[in-house]
Every structure is written in C-alpha cells, then in structure tokens.
Design an enzyme around this catalytic site. Structure first.
Site, short mmCIF file in Angstrom:
data_model
loop_
_atom_site.label_atom_id
_atom_site.label_comp_id
_atom_site.label_asym_id
_atom_site.label_seq_id
_atom_site.Cartn_x
_atom_site.Cartn_y
_atom_site.Cartn_z
N SER A 107 0.88 -1.27 -0.15
CA SER A 107 -0.05 -0.06 -0.04
C SER A 107 0.72 1.17 0.00
O SER A 107 2.31 1.28 0.49
CB SER A 107 -0.80 -0.07 1.10
OG SER A 107 -1.56 1.18 1.24
N TYR A 124 -1.74 -0.73 10.47
CA TYR A 124 -1.73 -1.14 8.69
C TYR A 124 -0.56 -0.59 7.96
O TYR A 124 0.07 -1.31 7.13
CB TYR A 124 -3.09 -0.62 8.24
CG TYR A 124 -3.23 -0.63 6.81
CD1 TYR A 124 -3.86 -2.03 6.31
CD2 TYR A 124 -3.00 0.31 5.98
CE1 TYR A 124 -4.00 -2.12 4.87
CE2 TYR A 124 -3.31 0.22 4.55
CZ TYR A 124 -3.82 -1.22 4.04
OH TYR A 124 -4.22 -1.22 2.74
#
Length: 252
Positions: A137, A150
């Site tokens: 990501s 995350y």
C-alpha cells in the site's frame, strides 16, 4: 492469453482487489485458486470465474496461521499439480485497520504474506521458477491518516518483498509488490457510513482526478505475474494515480 495453463493462488479473493485479480487472471487463461475466510464471497468469486468460462477453485484458509497457509498450497498442488503464481492480498477487517489492531494487521498482512510465500517457494523451486506478487500500500511509503498498524504492516510487506527477492532470484522466482493508492472497494463501506462524502474528499489529492478501481490493480498484478515482467524482481510498483509523486495542490 498471458497466463494460459498457469496455476495461480490469490488470497483474500472474495472481494475488492483480490476478487478483481482472480477474475482478471482467469480471463487470461489461469486456473485460479480463490482463498478467503468467508465461504460465501469466496465461492461467489469462483462462480463469477466459471460462469465466464474460466476455471476456479475455492479454498477457505486463514493465512495468518502457518499450518493453514501450508494446507492452502498443498491442496492447490493436489488439485492442479503445481503453483506458478501466488498473489498475497489478504488483509484483516476494516475495523481492525481503523482501530490499530496490531496483532490482526501484522498476522494477516505481513505474517500471512510470509507464511504463504514460504509454503509455495519449495513448489516453485521444483518447477524452476514462479512469480509472487505481494499487495502492499502507499501507506507503507508515506504517512497517511492514523492507521499506524496497517501502515507498518504494509511497510513490512515492502521490505519482505525485497529481502525474499534477492534470496530467491537464483531460483528464478520473481517476487514483486504493488502499492495501490485509494481503491474503491467494499473495505471502504464502514468509513462511508461514517462520512458519506469521504471518497469525494479524497479525490482532489490525486493528480489523475479519480481514485482507483480494483481492475487498475488487477492489470498491474497481471503484468507482474506474466512473462512480460521476466526481468522484474524486488520491485515496488506504485499504482496510485500520482498520489505519492507529490502534492499538486501545494501553493507556488
């Protein structure tokens, strides 16, 4: 067809990016093993594949558990004889992401990637090569929001990709990762419930003037999985509509 007769496993393929990758791979001739911990959505992805004339198999495996990840690979080999491609896409729930649940984020995104990769590499070594595509990501590249667990897990996926790539290049196993920007998938539903305008508020940050679609990431994964990317390993492919290139709204 770019993946004709190849066997591909896609984790977390019941929805979102994983589903789009599984369907895109099947369109290009791959036999696709769809992994998800949710039977209903996993089987629905397989139905979409087979209804379109492709070949798919659903396996419910929790990649955060090393033994279950090993079973996923073993069952795939039992059915199809080998595994040519692995896409590590599975993530924990949106709630765990938003609540900075460190255990869940690290267990699924980072350790899950390691578990599945470690299980499939001996298979690929026997076949003299293969391709592993990890979904990271932009959160692993720049600071965004307060979803620290995350972001740290995805940063770890980037580092793991590079580390494993330099070790297994000699085995002709290519290991790359994709860093998507904002992609409109089901994982945004809880956030949209809290703020129905959130995606519209995000768009101005993107130089291309839109957020991503799952197929945008699926097309990048297809390239990395195919022979067209035969000289790419340890690479970080940023597919983010220009988000990390710079702040185009910065005043001159």
């Amino acid at each position: 067809m770019r993946l004709k007769d190849k066997v591909a496993i896609v984790t977390g393929a019941g929805r979102g990016i994983g589903r789009a990758i599984a369907i895109r791979f099947a369109e290009e001739g791959a036999k696709v093993v769809v992994d998800d911990v949710n039977d209903d959505i996993g089987k629905a992805t397989v139905s979409d594949i087979t209804d379109a004339g492709g070949e798919g198999l659903f396996i419910n495996a929790d990649v955060s558990d090393a033994a279950d990840a090993g079973r996923l690979i073993a069952q795939s080999v039992d059915v199809y004889g080998t595994v040519d491609i692995l896409v590590n896409n599975a993530i924990c729930s949106t709630e765990d992401v938003l609540n900075n649940n460190w255990e869940a984020n690290l267990a699924v995104a980072l350790q899950g990637t390691s578990h599945c990769s470690n299980a499939v590499i001996p298979v690929m070594q026997r076949e003299n090569g293969g391709s592993i595509v990890n979904i990271a990501s932009v959160n692993g590249l720049i600071g965004l929001q307060g979803i620290h667990a995350y972001s740290a897990a995805k940063g770890g996926v980037i580092a793991l990709t590079r580390s494993m790539a330099v070790v297994h290049g000699k085995d002709n196993i290519r290991i790359n990762c994709i860093c998507p920007g904002t992609v409109q998938t089901e994982v945004w539903e809880p956030m949209i419930e809290r703020n129905p305008q959130i995606l519209d508020e995000i768009i101005p940050w993107y130089p291309l003037g839109r957020i991503g679609k799952p197929v945008d990431i699926a097309n990048a994964a297809l390239f990395l999985a195919s022979n067209e990317a035969s000289f790419a390993t340890g690479a970080v492919f940023v597919i983010d509509g220009g988000l990390t290139a710079g702040n185009h709204q910065f005043p001159i």
